[in-house]
Motif scaffolding. Structure first.
Motif, PDB file in Angstrom:
ATOM      1  N   LEU A 132       0.829  -1.206   0.000  1.00 52.40           N
ATOM      2  CA  LEU A 132       0.000   0.000   0.000  1.00 52.40           C
ATOM      3  C   LEU A 132       0.867   1.260   0.000  1.00 52.40           C
TER       4      LEU A 132
ATOM      5  N   ARG B 144       2.603   1.877  -3.256  1.00 49.13           N
ATOM      6  CA  ARG B 144       1.696   2.347  -4.318  1.00 49.13           C
ATOM      7  C   ARG B 144       1.251   3.786  -4.086  1.00 49.13           C
TER       8      ARG B 144
ATOM      9  N   HIS C 205      -7.964  -3.044   3.777  1.00 50.00           N
ATOM     10  CA  HIS C 205      -7.870  -2.324   2.505  1.00 50.00           C
ATOM     11  C   HIS C 205      -7.136  -3.166   1.454  1.00 50.00           C
TER      12      HIS C 205
ATOM     13  N   TYR D  75      -9.446  -3.547  -1.776  1.00 48.13           N
ATOM     14  CA  TYR D  75      -9.087  -2.738  -2.952  1.00 48.13           C
ATOM     15  C   TYR D  75      -7.633  -2.905  -3.392  1.00 48.13           C
TER      16      TYR D  75
ATOM     17  N   PRO E 167      -4.579  -4.173  -8.119  1.00 45.49           N
ATOM     18  CA  PRO E 167      -5.410  -3.219  -7.361  1.00 45.49           C
ATOM     19  C   PRO E 167      -6.692  -2.824  -8.094  1.00 45.49           C
TER      20      PRO E 167
ATOM     21  N   CYS F 243      -8.446   0.144  -8.390  1.00 45.77           N
ATOM     22  CA  CYS F 243      -8.281   1.562  -8.075  1.00 45.77           C
ATOM     23  C   CYS F 243      -9.550   2.387  -8.319  1.00 45.77           C
TER      24      CYS F 243
ATOM     25  N   CYS G 140     -11.586   3.036  -5.299  1.00 43.91           N
ATOM     26  CA  CYS G 140     -10.823   3.009  -4.042  1.00 43.91           C
ATOM     27  C   CYS G 140     -10.988   4.325  -3.274  1.00 43.91           C
TER      28      CYS G 140
ATOM     29  N   LEU H 157      -8.967   5.723  -1.480  1.00 42.67           N
ATOM     30  CA  LEU H 157      -7.701   6.471  -1.409  1.00 42.67           C
ATOM     31  C   LEU H 157      -7.267   7.001  -2.771  1.00 42.67           C
ATOM     32  N   LEU H 158      -8.120   6.829  -3.757  1.00 43.85           N
ATOM     33  CA  LEU H 158      -7.726   7.138  -5.138  1.00 43.85           C
ATOM     34  C   LEU H 158      -7.099   8.521  -5.288  1.00 43.85           C
TER      35      LEU H 158
ATOM     36  N   GLY I  66      -2.845   5.065  -8.198  1.00 44.50           N
ATOM     37  CA  GLY I  66      -4.226   5.218  -8.654  1.00 44.50           C
ATOM     38  C   GLY I  66      -4.368   6.370  -9.616  1.00 44.50           C
TER      39      GLY I  66
HETATM   40  S1  SF4 Z   1      -5.830   3.751  -5.662  1.00 47.80           S
HETATM   41 FE1  SF4 Z   1      -6.284   2.392  -3.961  1.00 47.80          FE
HETATM   42  S2  SF4 Z   1      -6.302   0.331  -4.824  1.00 47.80           S
HETATM   43 FE2  SF4 Z   1      -5.247   1.662  -6.279  1.00 47.80          FE
HETATM   44  S3  SF4 Z   1      -3.097   1.446  -5.770  1.00 47.80           S
HETATM   45 FE3  SF4 Z   1      -3.885   3.234  -4.662  1.00 47.80          FE
HETATM   46  S4  SF4 Z   1      -4.490   2.482  -2.668  1.00 47.80           S
HETATM   47 FE4  SF4 Z   1      -4.243   0.703  -4.005  1.00 47.80          FE
END
Ligand code: SF4
Length: 222
Positions: A150, A153, A190, A194, A199, A201, A204, A206-207, A213
């Protein structure tokens, strides 16, 4: 590029979205402790099968008397069962020094306790930190694969090792037991909902704070 949010803001966003997780998912402190070993390299479903096989034997006084081979057979569904039986036995001998009293261990200094746990056969940093956090009431960050994935990313500049990431987060996150307990559980949740291996995204929560994302969105639009 999205602005990097702090670990505390990340915690707040996850907490707001998923609500309190109330971890660890075990019926007692003792079940929590042995399940921290059983869950190594497997999923929670298999841990539940192993715990169900143990039934009323899932108590320290009974398990320490049990033949290692019998214990191994009972925990077979958790995989690597012979290795895990050996680890549980080693851990139980350590636990016995405290008369199998979780409360006695809770009063041990955090650094001393972590050192003791890490000296037990089969107890690595992640297992030790889970035991410390969810049974022995010691606040600390579990820098497991869900967190690594996480954070990477999202776009945090990450230290490479488990220990360095743990220290990095602890330096910037409140030293609060409940918050740390929730933070780890929320990151796992999470990661399951997601931020999976591939993923999801698009929806999500947290997008708008996540570098990966955002990049995926831009590629879709271009
Ligand atoms: S937007 Fe959400 S699901 Fe996609 S990489 Fe970021 S934290 Fe992970």
């Amino acid at each position: 590029m999205t602005e990097k949010i702090s670990y505390t803001e990340l915690y707040q966003k996850l907490f707001h979205y998923y609500g309190p997780q109330g971890w660890w998912p075990a019926a007692s402190d003792f079940q929590m402790l042995i399940s921290a070993i059983l869950v190594q390299r497997t999923n929670w479903k298999n841990v539940e099968l192993a715990l169900a096989n143990l039934g009323k034997d899932a108590a320290a006084e009974r398990l320490i008397q049990m033949e290692e081979a019998v214990l191994a057979e009972k925990i077979r569904p958790s995989g690597f069962y012979r290795m895990k039986a050996k680890k549980i036995k080693a851990w139980l001998h350590w636990f016995q020094k405290y008369d199998f009293q979780v409360e006695r261990i809770q009063s041990v200094d955090q650094a001393v306790l972590r050192k003791e746990l890490l000296a037990i056969h089969g107890i690595g940093e992640e297992t030790a930190d889970a035991m410390m956090l969810y049974a022995f009431d010691k606040a600390g960050f579990i820098a497991d694969n869900y967190a690594m994935r996480l954070f990477h990313r999202i776009g945090y500049q990450l230290p490479k090792t488990y220990h360095a990431l743990k220290i990095e987060v602890e330096n910037f996150f409140p030293h609060d037991l409940k918050m740390h307990q929730e933070f780890h559980a929320l990151i796992v949740e999470h990661g399951k909902q997601y931020c999976k291996k591939t993923p999801l995204c698009e929806n999500c929560p947290l997008l708008s704070f996540c570098w990966t994302g955002e990049k995926k969105e831009r590629n879709l639009l271009s």
